[in-house]
Scaffold this motif. Sequence first.
Motif, PDB file in Angstrom:
ATOM      1  N   TYR A 318     -18.859 -21.682  30.810  1.00  0.00           N
ATOM      2  CA  TYR A 318     -19.076 -21.967  29.409  1.00  0.00           C
ATOM      3  C   TYR A 318     -18.630 -23.386  29.065  1.00  0.00           C
ATOM      4  N   ARG A 319     -17.552 -23.783  29.629  1.00  0.00           N
ATOM      5  CA  ARG A 319     -17.083 -25.140  29.358  1.00  0.00           C
ATOM      6  C   ARG A 319     -18.045 -26.178  29.907  1.00  0.00           C
ATOM      7  N   LEU A 320     -18.539 -25.882  31.044  1.00  0.00           N
ATOM      8  CA  LEU A 320     -19.528 -26.799  31.609  1.00  0.00           C
ATOM      9  C   LEU A 320     -20.729 -26.906  30.683  1.00  0.00           C
ATOM     10  N   TYR A 321     -21.061 -25.723  30.187  1.00  0.00           N
ATOM     11  CA  TYR A 321     -22.200 -25.690  29.291  1.00  0.00           C
ATOM     12  C   TYR A 321     -21.917 -26.515  28.036  1.00  0.00           C
ATOM     13  N   LEU A 322     -20.745 -26.340  27.491  1.00  0.00           N
ATOM     14  CA  LEU A 322     -20.393 -27.096  26.291  1.00  0.00           C
ATOM     15  C   LEU A 322     -20.421 -28.594  26.556  1.00  0.00           C
ATOM     16  N   LYS A 323     -19.932 -28.933  27.694  1.00  0.00           N
ATOM     17  CA  LYS A 323     -19.951 -30.348  28.056  1.00  0.00           C
ATOM     18  C   LYS A 323     -21.378 -30.870  28.065  1.00  0.00           C
TER      19      LYS A 323
END
Length: 462
Positions: A318-323
Amino acid sequence: MSKSVTMEAAWGGGSEEDSRVAVTVVCMAAMKDDHHNNRVREWEAGLPAAADLTPLHHSLITRVLARAFCIPTNTTPPTQGDVIRASKSTLQQLHQKANGAFTLPSFESYPGYESRTTGGGERGGGGGYAAEDPLEDERGGFDIIKRSKDDSGRKNVRVTRSPMLTSERDGAASGSGIGGAGNGNSGGEIHGGGPGYYWPSPGAMPGGGPGAYGSDQGGYGGGMEAGSESTKAASLENKSRKLGDTESEDVDSGDCPDGNTARTLKRPRLVWTPQLHKRFVDAVGHLGIKNAVPKTIMQLMNVEGLTRENVASHLQKYRLYLKRMQGLSTEGPSASDPLFASAPIPPSLTPSPHFFTNHHHLRADSGVPGPSFSPPAVPLPRSQSAIPPGALGPGMMGQHFGGYEHQHPYNIGLARSAAAPHRPHGMGEHREFLVNSHSGAPVRAAGSPPHRILTLFPTSSS
DNA sequence: GCAGAAATAT
DNA sequence: GATATTTCTG
Protein backbone atom coordinates in the motif's frame (compact mmCIF):
# COMPACT_ATOMS: atom_id res chain seq x y z
CA MET A 1 -30.71 -35.62 -9.63
CA SER A 2 -31.34 -37.77 -6.68
CA LYS A 3 -28.79 -40.24 -7.79
CA SER A 4 -25.30 -39.85 -6.79
CA VAL A 5 -22.29 -41.97 -6.76
CA THR A 6 -19.47 -41.49 -4.44
CA MET A 7 -16.22 -43.11 -5.05
CA GLU A 8 -13.80 -42.95 -2.33
CA ALA A 9 -10.38 -44.31 -2.37
CA ALA A 10 -8.17 -44.18 0.60
CA TRP A 11 -4.81 -45.69 0.67
CA GLY A 12 -1.95 -45.43 2.89
CA GLY A 13 -3.68 -43.82 5.78
CA GLY A 14 -2.55 -43.80 9.30
CA SER A 15 -3.87 -47.13 10.35
CA GLU A 16 -4.42 -50.61 9.17
CA GLU A 17 -7.99 -49.77 8.64
CA ASP A 18 -7.15 -46.85 6.51
CA SER A 19 -4.83 -48.84 4.38
CA ARG A 20 -7.39 -50.05 2.11
CA VAL A 21 -9.07 -49.50 -1.09
CA ALA A 22 -12.61 -48.78 -0.42
CA VAL A 23 -15.05 -48.18 -3.10
CA THR A 24 -18.40 -47.14 -1.99
CA VAL A 25 -21.24 -46.70 -4.26
CA VAL A 26 -24.04 -44.68 -3.06
CA CYS A 27 -26.96 -44.73 -5.28
CA MET A 28 -29.77 -43.13 -3.49
CA ALA A 29 -32.29 -43.98 -6.05
CA ALA A 30 -30.98 -47.43 -6.34
CA MET A 31 -31.46 -47.99 -2.70
CA LYS A 32 -35.11 -48.03 -3.41
CA ASP A 33 -34.58 -50.23 -6.32
CA ASP A 34 -33.75 -53.77 -5.52
CA HIS A 35 -32.50 -54.45 -8.95
CA HIS A 36 -29.96 -51.74 -8.78
CA ASN A 37 -29.11 -52.48 -5.25
CA ASN A 38 -28.21 -56.02 -6.07
CA ARG A 39 -25.94 -54.92 -8.78
CA VAL A 40 -24.16 -52.64 -6.42
CA ARG A 41 -23.59 -55.44 -4.00
CA GLU A 42 -22.39 -57.62 -6.75
CA TRP A 43 -19.88 -55.06 -7.70
CA GLU A 44 -18.72 -54.49 -4.22
CA ALA A 45 -18.36 -58.18 -3.65
CA GLY A 46 -15.93 -58.34 -6.46
CA LEU A 47 -13.64 -55.80 -5.05
CA PRO A 48 -10.52 -56.82 -3.27
CA ALA A 49 -10.86 -56.62 0.42
CA ALA A 50 -8.58 -54.66 2.62
CA ALA A 51 -6.81 -57.79 3.65
CA ASP A 52 -6.02 -58.51 0.05
CA LEU A 53 -4.26 -55.28 -0.45
CA THR A 54 -2.72 -54.49 2.82
CA PRO A 55 0.06 -57.00 2.56
CA LEU A 56 0.98 -55.61 -0.79
CA HIS A 57 1.52 -52.11 0.24
CA HIS A 58 3.12 -53.07 3.46
CA SER A 59 5.66 -55.03 1.60
CA LEU A 60 6.28 -52.61 -1.16
CA ILE A 61 6.45 -49.40 0.69
CA THR A 62 9.84 -48.45 1.79
CA ARG A 63 10.47 -47.40 5.28
CA VAL A 64 11.15 -43.89 4.24
CA LEU A 65 7.94 -43.65 2.37
CA ALA A 66 6.02 -45.24 5.14
CA ARG A 67 7.44 -42.87 7.59
CA ALA A 68 6.67 -39.95 5.40
CA PHE A 69 3.07 -40.90 5.18
CA CYS A 70 2.72 -42.33 8.62
CA ILE A 71 1.98 -45.75 7.31
CA PRO A 72 2.54 -48.41 9.87
CA THR A 73 4.85 -51.03 8.54
CA ASN A 74 6.61 -54.04 9.75
CA THR A 75 9.47 -53.30 11.97
CA THR A 76 11.86 -55.21 9.81
CA PRO A 77 12.47 -53.66 6.50
CA PRO A 78 11.57 -55.84 3.58
CA THR A 79 14.30 -57.17 1.50
CA GLN A 80 14.19 -57.11 -2.22
CA GLY A 81 13.22 -60.72 -2.20
CA ASP A 82 10.41 -60.01 0.19
CA VAL A 83 9.09 -57.37 -2.06
CA ILE A 84 9.22 -59.54 -5.12
CA ARG A 85 7.61 -62.41 -3.34
CA ALA A 86 4.90 -60.25 -1.91
CA SER A 87 4.25 -58.68 -5.25
CA LYS A 88 3.91 -61.99 -6.95
CA SER A 89 1.71 -63.41 -4.34
CA THR A 90 -0.55 -60.41 -4.23
CA LEU A 91 -0.75 -60.22 -7.96
CA GLN A 92 -1.69 -63.81 -8.07
CA GLN A 93 -4.43 -63.26 -5.62
CA LEU A 94 -5.70 -60.34 -7.57
CA HIS A 95 -5.57 -62.28 -10.79
CA GLN A 96 -7.50 -65.08 -9.24
CA LYS A 97 -10.09 -62.68 -8.11
CA ALA A 98 -10.18 -61.01 -11.44
CA ASN A 99 -10.61 -64.28 -13.24
CA GLY A 100 -13.18 -65.41 -10.80
CA ALA A 101 -16.35 -63.79 -9.74
CA PHE A 102 -15.25 -60.29 -10.26
CA THR A 103 -17.84 -58.73 -12.40
CA LEU A 104 -18.57 -55.13 -12.51
CA PRO A 105 -21.97 -53.84 -13.08
CA SER A 106 -22.44 -51.57 -15.94
CA PHE A 107 -21.99 -47.98 -15.01
CA GLU A 108 -24.51 -46.99 -17.54
CA SER A 109 -26.97 -47.97 -14.95
CA TYR A 110 -25.84 -45.06 -12.92
CA PRO A 111 -26.31 -41.87 -14.75
CA GLY A 112 -25.16 -40.07 -11.72
CA TYR A 113 -21.73 -41.42 -12.16
CA GLU A 114 -21.70 -40.55 -15.75
CA SER A 115 -22.72 -37.04 -15.23
CA ARG A 116 -20.42 -36.44 -12.39
CA THR A 117 -17.34 -37.76 -13.94
CA THR A 118 -17.82 -36.15 -17.25
CA GLY A 119 -19.31 -32.94 -16.13
CA GLY A 120 -17.20 -32.41 -13.11
CA GLY A 121 -14.56 -30.75 -15.11
CA GLU A 122 -11.71 -32.61 -13.64
CA ARG A 123 -9.44 -33.25 -16.49
CA GLY A 124 -7.94 -36.58 -16.91
CA GLY A 125 -10.87 -38.37 -15.48
CA GLY A 126 -10.56 -40.13 -12.26
CA GLY A 127 -12.48 -39.63 -9.17
CA GLY A 128 -11.57 -36.06 -9.05
CA TYR A 129 -10.52 -34.09 -6.10
CA ALA A 130 -13.63 -33.92 -4.24
CA ALA A 131 -12.65 -31.33 -1.79
CA GLU A 132 -12.18 -28.94 -4.61
CA ASP A 133 -15.79 -28.98 -5.30
CA PRO A 134 -17.01 -25.59 -4.34
CA LEU A 135 -20.08 -27.13 -2.98
CA GLU A 136 -18.05 -29.23 -0.76
CA ASP A 137 -16.08 -26.32 0.37
CA GLU A 138 -19.24 -24.73 1.34
CA ARG A 139 -19.29 -26.69 4.46
CA GLY A 140 -17.62 -23.84 6.11
CA GLY A 141 -14.68 -25.69 7.29
CA PHE A 142 -11.22 -24.46 7.44
CA ASP A 143 -9.47 -27.29 5.85
CA ILE A 144 -6.72 -26.40 3.59
CA ILE A 145 -6.24 -28.12 0.37
CA LYS A 146 -2.73 -28.26 -0.68
CA ARG A 147 -1.91 -29.29 -4.12
CA SER A 148 1.12 -30.15 -5.96
CA LYS A 149 1.97 -31.92 -9.08
CA ASP A 150 4.23 -34.78 -9.54
CA ASP A 151 6.10 -35.54 -12.66
CA SER A 152 3.18 -37.10 -14.33
CA GLY A 153 1.23 -33.96 -13.85
CA ARG A 154 -1.10 -35.62 -11.48
CA LYS A 155 -2.22 -33.50 -8.68
CA ASN A 156 -1.52 -34.48 -5.18
CA VAL A 157 -4.13 -33.30 -2.87
CA ARG A 158 -3.54 -33.08 0.73
CA VAL A 159 -5.96 -31.87 3.25
CA THR A 160 -4.56 -30.34 6.29
CA ARG A 161 -6.13 -28.56 9.08
CA SER A 162 -6.07 -24.97 9.85
CA PRO A 163 -4.55 -24.00 13.09
CA MET A 164 -7.81 -22.41 13.90
CA LEU A 165 -9.73 -25.54 13.45
CA THR A 166 -9.86 -27.06 16.83
CA SER A 167 -12.64 -29.46 16.38
CA GLU A 168 -12.19 -32.78 14.81
CA ARG A 169 -13.57 -33.45 11.47
CA ASP A 170 -14.94 -36.74 10.50
CA GLY A 171 -13.26 -38.90 7.99
CA ALA A 172 -14.73 -37.12 5.09
CA ALA A 173 -12.03 -34.54 4.93
CA SER A 174 -10.83 -35.68 1.60
CA GLY A 175 -13.71 -37.80 0.73
CA SER A 176 -16.57 -37.38 -1.54
CA GLY A 177 -17.23 -34.29 -3.42
CA ILE A 178 -20.85 -34.70 -3.89
CA GLY A 179 -22.04 -36.14 -0.73
CA GLY A 180 -23.67 -33.22 0.84
CA ALA A 181 -25.74 -30.49 -0.49
CA GLY A 182 -22.90 -28.24 0.29
CA ASN A 183 -24.83 -25.93 2.41
CA GLY A 184 -22.20 -24.13 4.29
CA ASN A 185 -24.71 -22.79 6.60
CA SER A 186 -25.75 -26.07 7.96
CA GLY A 187 -22.30 -27.41 8.03
CA GLY A 188 -21.29 -25.21 10.82
CA GLU A 189 -18.16 -26.21 12.48
CA ILE A 190 -15.84 -24.37 14.61
CA HIS A 191 -16.86 -20.94 13.64
CA GLY A 192 -20.50 -21.42 13.54
CA GLY A 193 -21.00 -22.36 10.00
CA GLY A 194 -19.82 -19.58 7.86
CA PRO A 195 -18.90 -20.65 4.43
CA GLY A 196 -15.39 -19.87 5.20
CA TYR A 197 -12.79 -20.36 2.68
CA TYR A 198 -12.92 -21.53 -0.75
CA TRP A 199 -9.84 -23.08 -2.09
CA PRO A 200 -10.28 -22.96 -5.75
CA SER A 201 -9.52 -25.67 -8.06
CA PRO A 202 -6.73 -24.94 -10.43
CA GLY A 203 -7.74 -25.86 -13.85
CA ALA A 204 -10.98 -27.30 -12.78
CA MET A 205 -14.33 -26.44 -14.15
CA PRO A 206 -13.50 -24.87 -17.41
CA GLY A 207 -16.91 -23.54 -17.78
CA GLY A 208 -18.56 -26.81 -17.20
CA GLY A 209 -18.50 -27.09 -13.49
CA PRO A 210 -21.41 -27.40 -11.22
CA GLY A 211 -21.77 -23.70 -11.42
CA ALA A 212 -21.46 -23.14 -7.77
CA TYR A 213 -19.53 -19.98 -8.16
CA GLY A 214 -22.43 -17.87 -8.99
CA SER A 215 -25.12 -19.95 -7.55
CA ASP A 216 -27.05 -18.99 -4.57
CA GLN A 217 -24.98 -21.38 -2.67
CA GLY A 218 -22.39 -18.73 -2.63
CA GLY A 219 -19.73 -21.02 -3.79
CA TYR A 220 -16.98 -18.60 -3.31
CA GLY A 221 -16.97 -17.23 0.06
CA GLY A 222 -13.41 -17.61 0.83
CA GLY A 223 -10.42 -15.55 0.93
CA MET A 224 -7.65 -17.79 1.82
CA GLU A 225 -5.96 -20.30 -0.21
CA ALA A 226 -3.25 -22.73 0.36
CA GLY A 227 -0.95 -23.13 -2.45
CA SER A 228 1.29 -25.82 -3.57
CA GLU A 229 3.00 -27.50 -0.81
CA SER A 230 5.68 -29.33 -2.58
CA THR A 231 7.59 -26.34 -3.67
CA LYS A 232 7.04 -24.75 -0.38
CA ALA A 233 8.22 -27.73 1.50
CA ALA A 234 11.18 -27.99 -0.77
CA SER A 235 11.97 -24.41 -0.21
CA LEU A 236 11.60 -24.84 3.47
CA GLU A 237 13.87 -27.76 3.36
CA ASN A 238 16.44 -25.93 1.35
CA LYS A 239 16.40 -23.11 3.73
CA SER A 240 16.60 -25.30 6.70
CA ARG A 241 19.59 -26.85 5.15
CA LYS A 242 21.10 -23.48 4.77
CA LEU A 243 20.37 -22.71 8.32
CA GLY A 244 21.78 -25.87 9.66
CA ASP A 245 20.76 -29.13 11.09
CA THR A 246 18.62 -27.92 13.88
CA GLU A 247 15.73 -27.02 11.70
CA SER A 248 15.96 -29.79 9.25
CA GLU A 249 15.03 -32.02 12.06
CA ASP A 250 11.79 -30.21 12.37
CA VAL A 251 11.13 -30.57 8.75
CA ASP A 252 11.84 -34.21 8.99
CA SER A 253 9.58 -34.88 11.82
CA GLY A 254 7.01 -32.61 10.42
CA ASP A 255 6.38 -34.59 7.35
CA CYS A 256 3.62 -36.58 8.79
CA PRO A 257 0.44 -34.76 8.08
CA ASP A 258 -0.93 -35.25 11.48
CA GLY A 259 -2.29 -31.79 11.63
CA ASN A 260 0.08 -30.36 14.11
CA THR A 261 3.15 -30.13 12.03
CA ALA A 262 1.63 -29.51 8.67
CA ARG A 263 0.28 -26.33 10.09
CA THR A 264 3.70 -24.88 10.36
CA LEU A 265 4.40 -25.40 6.73
CA LYS A 266 2.15 -22.90 5.29
CA ARG A 267 -0.44 -20.43 6.18
CA PRO A 268 -3.53 -20.02 4.13
CA ARG A 269 -3.19 -17.45 1.50
CA LEU A 270 -5.13 -14.40 2.26
CA VAL A 271 -6.80 -12.61 -0.53
CA TRP A 272 -7.19 -8.97 0.06
CA THR A 273 -10.70 -8.50 -1.02
CA PRO A 274 -12.07 -5.08 -1.57
CA GLN A 275 -13.94 -5.27 1.67
CA LEU A 276 -10.90 -6.24 3.52
CA HIS A 277 -8.85 -3.64 1.82
CA LYS A 278 -11.40 -1.05 2.58
CA ARG A 279 -11.21 -1.92 6.18
CA PHE A 280 -7.52 -1.72 5.96
CA VAL A 281 -7.68 1.69 4.38
CA ASP A 282 -10.11 2.83 6.98
CA ALA A 283 -7.77 1.75 9.67
CA VAL A 284 -4.82 3.40 8.04
CA GLY A 285 -6.81 6.53 7.54
CA HIS A 286 -7.88 6.44 11.10
CA LEU A 287 -4.36 6.13 12.34
CA GLY A 288 -2.74 8.31 9.81
CA ILE A 289 -0.16 6.95 7.50
CA LYS A 290 2.58 7.87 9.88
CA ASN A 291 1.21 5.98 12.79
CA ALA A 292 -0.10 3.15 10.78
CA VAL A 293 1.92 0.14 11.67
CA PRO A 294 0.92 -3.40 11.04
CA LYS A 295 0.01 -4.30 14.51
CA THR A 296 -2.13 -1.30 15.14
CA ILE A 297 -3.82 -1.63 11.83
CA MET A 298 -4.49 -5.21 12.50
CA GLN A 299 -6.04 -4.41 15.81
CA LEU A 300 -8.12 -1.66 14.37
CA MET A 301 -9.29 -3.80 11.57
CA ASN A 302 -10.39 -6.34 14.05
CA VAL A 303 -10.58 -9.13 11.60
CA GLU A 304 -10.25 -12.57 12.90
CA GLY A 305 -7.62 -14.62 11.30
CA LEU A 306 -5.77 -11.67 9.98
CA THR A 307 -2.19 -11.67 11.05
CA ARG A 308 0.30 -8.96 11.53
CA GLU A 309 2.26 -10.38 8.68
CA ASN A 310 -0.74 -10.13 6.44
CA VAL A 311 -1.17 -6.54 7.31
CA ALA A 312 2.49 -5.75 7.12
CA SER A 313 2.69 -7.19 3.71
CA HIS A 314 -0.31 -5.31 2.56
CA LEU A 315 0.90 -2.15 4.13
CA GLN A 316 4.14 -2.50 2.31
CA LYS A 317 2.35 -2.74 -0.92
CA TYR A 318 0.00 0.00 0.00
CA ARG A 319 2.79 2.38 0.76
CA LEU A 320 4.39 1.67 -2.52
CA TYR A 321 1.11 2.36 -4.10
CA LEU A 322 0.76 5.65 -2.29
CA LYS A 323 4.19 6.63 -3.36
CA ARG A 324 3.37 5.89 -6.89
CA MET A 325 0.16 7.79 -6.59
CA GLN A 326 1.97 10.80 -5.31
CA GLY A 327 4.11 10.67 -8.35
CA LEU A 328 1.10 10.38 -10.55
CA SER A 329 -1.06 12.70 -8.57
CA THR A 330 -2.34 14.44 -11.62
CA GLU A 331 -3.10 11.41 -13.61
CA GLY A 332 -5.74 9.68 -11.63
CA PRO A 333 -5.87 6.19 -10.35
CA SER A 334 -3.58 3.56 -11.49
CA ALA A 335 -5.37 0.92 -13.39
CA SER A 336 -2.62 -1.40 -12.49
CA ASP A 337 -3.73 -1.52 -8.93
CA PRO A 338 -7.42 -1.79 -9.02
CA LEU A 339 -7.71 -3.14 -5.56
CA PHE A 340 -6.19 -0.07 -4.13
CA ALA A 341 -8.09 2.07 -6.48
CA SER A 342 -11.19 0.40 -5.28
CA ALA A 343 -11.05 1.81 -1.86
CA PRO A 344 -10.69 5.40 -0.99
CA ILE A 345 -7.51 6.82 0.18
CA PRO A 346 -8.35 8.99 3.10
CA PRO A 347 -7.47 12.60 2.46
CA SER A 348 -4.90 12.36 5.15
CA LEU A 349 -3.09 9.86 3.06
CA THR A 350 -3.35 11.11 -0.38
CA PRO A 351 -2.55 14.30 -2.13
CA SER A 352 -5.05 13.59 -4.80
CA PRO A 353 -8.45 12.72 -3.51
CA HIS A 354 -9.99 13.16 -6.89
CA PHE A 355 -8.81 9.78 -7.62
CA PHE A 356 -12.04 7.98 -8.01
CA THR A 357 -13.55 8.03 -11.36
CA ASN A 358 -16.09 5.31 -11.26
CA HIS A 359 -18.80 7.25 -9.60
CA HIS A 360 -21.35 6.03 -11.99
CA HIS A 361 -20.81 2.71 -10.41
CA LEU A 362 -21.28 3.80 -6.90
CA ARG A 363 -23.12 1.29 -4.92
CA ALA A 364 -26.32 1.92 -3.15
CA ASP A 365 -24.69 1.50 0.17
CA SER A 366 -22.21 4.17 -0.45
CA GLY A 367 -22.79 7.03 1.80
CA VAL A 368 -24.28 4.88 4.44
CA PRO A 369 -22.25 5.01 7.55
CA GLY A 370 -21.64 1.77 9.18
CA PRO A 371 -20.45 -1.47 7.80
CA SER A 372 -20.81 -1.56 4.15
CA PHE A 373 -20.65 -4.84 2.49
CA SER A 374 -19.60 -5.30 -0.97
CA PRO A 375 -19.84 -8.19 -3.26
CA PRO A 376 -18.79 -11.45 -1.82
CA ALA A 377 -15.17 -11.82 -1.30
CA VAL A 378 -13.22 -13.07 -4.17
CA PRO A 379 -10.86 -15.83 -3.61
CA LEU A 380 -8.01 -15.80 -5.91
CA PRO A 381 -8.18 -18.97 -7.83
CA ARG A 382 -5.01 -20.02 -9.40
CA SER A 383 -6.78 -19.97 -12.66
CA GLN A 384 -9.60 -17.61 -12.50
CA SER A 385 -10.00 -17.81 -16.17
CA ALA A 386 -11.62 -21.11 -15.53
CA ILE A 387 -14.48 -19.44 -13.87
CA PRO A 388 -17.29 -18.95 -16.26
CA PRO A 389 -18.07 -15.34 -16.86
CA GLY A 390 -21.09 -14.25 -15.06
CA ALA A 391 -20.86 -17.04 -12.62
CA LEU A 392 -19.10 -14.97 -10.11
CA GLY A 393 -21.84 -12.72 -9.20
CA PRO A 394 -21.88 -9.07 -9.90
CA GLY A 395 -18.64 -7.81 -11.15
CA MET A 396 -16.75 -10.83 -10.16
CA MET A 397 -15.32 -11.79 -13.40
CA GLY A 398 -12.02 -11.14 -14.83
CA GLN A 399 -8.56 -12.34 -14.36
CA HIS A 400 -7.36 -11.07 -11.10
CA PHE A 401 -8.87 -7.71 -11.04
CA GLY A 402 -8.75 -7.33 -14.73
CA GLY A 403 -11.53 -5.54 -16.39
CA TYR A 404 -11.92 -3.72 -13.22
CA GLU A 405 -12.69 -0.37 -14.62
CA HIS A 406 -15.67 -1.70 -16.37
CA GLN A 407 -16.76 -4.27 -13.94
CA HIS A 408 -16.46 -1.91 -11.04
CA PRO A 409 -16.62 -4.68 -8.60
CA TYR A 410 -14.81 -2.90 -5.92
CA ASN A 411 -16.16 0.54 -5.76
CA ILE A 412 -16.63 0.23 -2.15
CA GLY A 413 -17.92 3.06 -0.18
CA LEU A 414 -16.35 5.67 -2.27
CA ALA A 415 -19.04 8.18 -1.63
CA ARG A 416 -19.28 7.05 1.90
CA SER A 417 -15.71 7.67 2.38
CA ALA A 418 -15.90 11.02 0.79
CA ALA A 419 -18.61 11.89 3.22
CA ALA A 420 -16.95 10.46 6.27
CA PRO A 421 -13.46 9.60 5.32
CA HIS A 422 -12.15 9.38 8.80
CA ARG A 423 -14.70 7.14 10.19
CA PRO A 424 -13.43 3.63 10.47
CA HIS A 425 -16.92 2.50 10.83
CA GLY A 426 -17.74 -0.56 12.69
CA MET A 427 -14.34 -1.04 14.00
CA GLY A 428 -14.31 -2.69 17.29
CA GLU A 429 -17.69 -4.07 16.64
CA HIS A 430 -17.65 -5.89 13.42
CA ARG A 431 -15.62 -8.70 12.30
CA GLU A 432 -17.12 -9.25 8.98
CA PHE A 433 -14.48 -10.46 6.75
CA LEU A 434 -14.66 -11.84 3.34
CA VAL A 435 -18.31 -11.51 3.43
CA ASN A 436 -20.42 -13.83 1.53
CA SER A 437 -23.97 -13.94 0.62
CA HIS A 438 -25.96 -16.99 0.00
CA SER A 439 -28.13 -15.15 -2.35
CA GLY A 440 -25.23 -14.50 -4.58
CA ALA A 441 -26.27 -10.92 -4.67
CA PRO A 442 -24.12 -8.19 -3.36
CA VAL A 443 -24.32 -7.92 0.31
CA ARG A 444 -25.89 -4.76 1.41
CA ALA A 445 -25.07 -2.21 3.93
CA ALA A 446 -26.24 -2.33 7.44
CA GLY A 447 -29.71 -1.05 7.56
CA SER A 448 -30.55 -2.64 4.32
CA PRO A 449 -32.97 -5.48 4.18
CA PRO A 450 -31.63 -8.39 6.12
CA HIS A 451 -29.54 -10.16 3.65
CA ARG A 452 -27.91 -13.13 5.08
CA ILE A 453 -24.38 -12.22 5.87
CA LEU A 454 -21.92 -14.93 6.30
CA THR A 455 -18.65 -14.20 7.75
CA LEU A 456 -15.47 -15.98 7.29
CA PHE A 457 -14.89 -15.94 10.95
CA PRO A 458 -18.29 -15.74 12.43
CA THR A 459 -18.45 -14.13 15.74
CA SER A 460 -21.00 -14.10 18.41
CA SER A 461 -22.78 -11.35 16.60
CA SER A 462 -23.24 -13.44 13.55
C1' DG B 1 9.09 -8.50 19.55
C1' DC B 2 8.03 -5.30 15.96
C1' DA B 3 8.47 -2.83 11.57
C1' DG B 4 10.02 -2.52 7.07
C1' DA B 5 12.42 -4.28 3.12
C1' DA B 6 13.66 -7.85 0.29
C1' DA B 7 13.33 -12.44 -1.29
C1' DT B 8 10.52 -16.02 -2.55
C1' DA B 9 6.42 -18.59 -3.81
C1' DT B 10 2.15 -19.24 -6.36
C1' DG C 1 3.56 -10.12 -13.91
C1' DA C 2 0.70 -9.63 -9.87
C1' DT C 3 -0.03 -10.72 -5.39
C1' DA C 4 0.75 -12.75 -1.06
C1' DT C 5 3.93 -15.03 2.20
C1' DT C 6 8.25 -15.69 4.29
C1' DT C 7 12.62 -14.32 5.60
C1' DC C 8 15.99 -11.07 6.79
C1' DT C 9 17.68 -6.99 9.00
C1' DG C 10 17.62 -3.07 11.97
